[in-house]
Design a protein around this motif. Structure first.
Motif, short mmCIF file in Angstrom:
data_model
loop_
_atom_site.label_atom_id
_atom_site.label_comp_id
_atom_site.label_asym_id
_atom_site.label_seq_id
_atom_site.Cartn_x
_atom_site.Cartn_y
_atom_site.Cartn_z
N UNK A 178 0.81 -1.21 0.00
CA UNK A 178 0.00 0.00 0.00
C UNK A 178 0.85 1.27 0.00
N UNK A 179 2.06 1.18 0.55
CA UNK A 179 2.92 2.37 0.66
C UNK A 179 3.53 2.79 -0.68
N UNK A 180 3.65 1.83 -1.61
CA UNK A 180 4.30 2.12 -2.88
C UNK A 180 5.77 1.76 -2.90
N UNK A 181 6.32 1.30 -1.77
CA UNK A 181 7.73 0.88 -1.74
C UNK A 181 7.88 -0.49 -2.38
N UNK A 182 9.10 -0.85 -2.69
CA UNK A 182 9.40 -2.18 -3.23
C UNK A 182 9.36 -3.21 -2.11
N UNK A 183 8.96 -4.43 -2.44
CA UNK A 183 8.76 -5.49 -1.46
C UNK A 183 9.79 -6.60 -1.66
N UNK A 184 10.60 -6.86 -0.63
CA UNK A 184 11.64 -7.87 -0.71
C UNK A 184 11.31 -9.09 0.13
N UNK A 185 11.59 -10.29 -0.44
CA UNK A 185 11.32 -11.55 0.25
C UNK A 185 12.59 -12.40 0.24
N UNK A 186 13.05 -12.76 1.43
CA UNK A 186 14.23 -13.60 1.57
C UNK A 186 13.78 -15.05 1.74
N UNK A 187 14.26 -15.92 0.85
CA UNK A 187 13.79 -17.30 0.82
C UNK A 187 14.84 -18.19 1.47
N UNK A 188 14.45 -18.87 2.56
CA UNK A 188 15.38 -19.64 3.38
C UNK A 188 14.90 -21.07 3.53
N UNK A 189 15.82 -21.97 3.89
CA UNK A 189 15.43 -23.37 4.11
C UNK A 189 14.50 -23.56 5.30
N UNK A 190 14.75 -22.86 6.41
CA UNK A 190 13.98 -23.10 7.63
C UNK A 190 13.26 -21.87 8.16
N UNK A 191 13.83 -20.67 7.95
CA UNK A 191 13.28 -19.46 8.55
C UNK A 191 12.83 -18.49 7.46
N UNK A 192 12.43 -17.30 7.87
CA UNK A 192 11.97 -16.24 6.97
C UNK A 192 10.83 -16.76 6.09
N UNK A 193 11.05 -16.87 4.76
CA UNK A 193 10.01 -17.31 3.84
C UNK A 193 10.50 -18.54 3.08
N UNK A 194 9.55 -19.33 2.54
CA UNK A 194 9.94 -20.39 1.62
C UNK A 194 9.29 -20.12 0.26
N UNK A 195 9.64 -20.96 -0.72
CA UNK A 195 9.17 -20.73 -2.08
C UNK A 195 7.65 -20.74 -2.19
N UNK A 196 7.01 -21.70 -1.56
CA UNK A 196 5.56 -21.83 -1.70
C UNK A 196 4.83 -20.64 -1.07
N UNK A 197 5.33 -20.16 0.06
CA UNK A 197 4.67 -19.03 0.71
C UNK A 197 4.79 -17.76 -0.12
N UNK A 198 5.97 -17.52 -0.69
CA UNK A 198 6.11 -16.29 -1.48
C UNK A 198 5.33 -16.40 -2.79
N UNK A 199 5.23 -17.60 -3.36
CA UNK A 199 4.41 -17.77 -4.56
C UNK A 199 2.94 -17.48 -4.23
N UNK A 200 2.47 -17.94 -3.08
CA UNK A 200 1.09 -17.68 -2.67
C UNK A 200 0.85 -16.17 -2.52
N UNK A 201 1.84 -15.46 -1.98
CA UNK A 201 1.70 -14.00 -1.86
C UNK A 201 1.62 -13.36 -3.24
#
Length: 294
Positions: A178-201
């Protein structure tokens, strides 16, 4: 599949990683200045580290056909250490260097007043040097930390199109969108995000201003998480063009605002192995290409 990893800490990785990344399609990367795991106790440690980012690591990546860029900052984990306050005074020495494409990573760790001050000073430097800013959201209290981050960006007066808010997840992505800033996603084996979660987003919010990175470092991480995310996107029904936008054109557009990206093939590496025209579809880089050809 051509890949620009916009956040990876190659200082912590091996030459085997470089070889595997090139084989997977990685042709360019950004290495943000970060916490090395062991707290540093003096400014000289940072000077040596920054020198290695703009010199040795750039040279090392080139041996494997990968263009290396970096960002420079006093990272959030050490921003509250009074012994390191003078690091801020040496940053201007580096922010004008070739290959430095943003101020960062800055942001919050514990959301202290000291971190407020250091973040504001970093954003002021980004404005002064006409660079984008890479902003790290805290690992704890993610949603309130992201809101505080966006408030700091607004107070600094930097354009949101020049800010990448990183390490996002489901609890905070909507406020950044909503802010207009760029959105970064860090994809990790155990923490932060994984591939399936970021694809769903991405299925929910789209791929505009979305940037995916491996953020691989000295901990358990994977420098091939970018390509694995690309494969997950394809399996979920995204097109080849969608994958190219997320893994190449989006990070190129964001960091291209610095005017310092170098994406020509490394001498000695075959251009036809570099994928599609790296300048295709990006007005910033087409302009850079034209200036080099003049």
């Amino acid at each position: 599949m051509r890949i620009f990893d916009p956040h990876i800490h190659m200082t912590s990785r091996t030459t085997d990683d470089y070889e595997a990344m090139y084989a997977a399609g990685v042709r360019a990367l950004v290495e943000p200045a970060f916490w090395l795991g062991q707290p540093r106790s003096n400014v000289g440690s940072f000077v040596d580290y920054f020198d290695s980012l703009i010199g040795w690591e750039r040279f090392r990546a080139a041996q494997f056909g990968i263009r290396h860029h970096c960002t420079i900052a006093l990272n959030p984990k050490e921003a509250g250490d009074p012994r390191l306050a003078e690091v801020m005074d040496v940053l201007p020495r580096y922010l004008g260097k070739d290959g430095v494409v943003a101020v960062g990573e800055t942001g919050y760790d514990s959301m202290t007043p000291e971190e407020d001050d250091i973040l504001a000073r970093h954003l002021a430097l980004a404005i002064e040097f006409e660079l984008p800013a890479l902003v790290h959201t805290p690992h704890r209290d993610k949603a309130p930390g992201t809101r505080r981050t966006l408030d700091a960006v607004a107070e600094a007066g930097i354009g949101v199109e020049r800010v990448l808010v990183d390490h996002l997840n489901e609890t905070c992505v909507d406020m950044v969108a909503d802010s207009g800033a760029w959105m970064g996603f860090s994809i990790y084996p155990d923490t932060k995000m994984d591939e399936d979660r970021v694809v769903a987003i991405m299925q929910r919010i789209g791929i505009e201003r979305v940037i995916v990175n491996s953020a691989a470092d000295w901990g358990r991480s994977d420098p091939l998480k970018t390509v694995k995310t690309g494969r997950a996107m394809l399996a979920a029904g995204f097109s080849d063009d969608d994958v190219d936008r997320v893994l190449w054109r989006n990070p190129v557009e964001f960091y291209g605002q610095s005017g310092r990206l170098e994406l020509e093939p490394i001498p000695g590496f075959e251009p036809e192995k570099q994928g599609p025209d790296l300048f295709e579809g990006n007005s910033v880089l087409r302009g850079m290409k034209s200036r080099r050809e003049d």
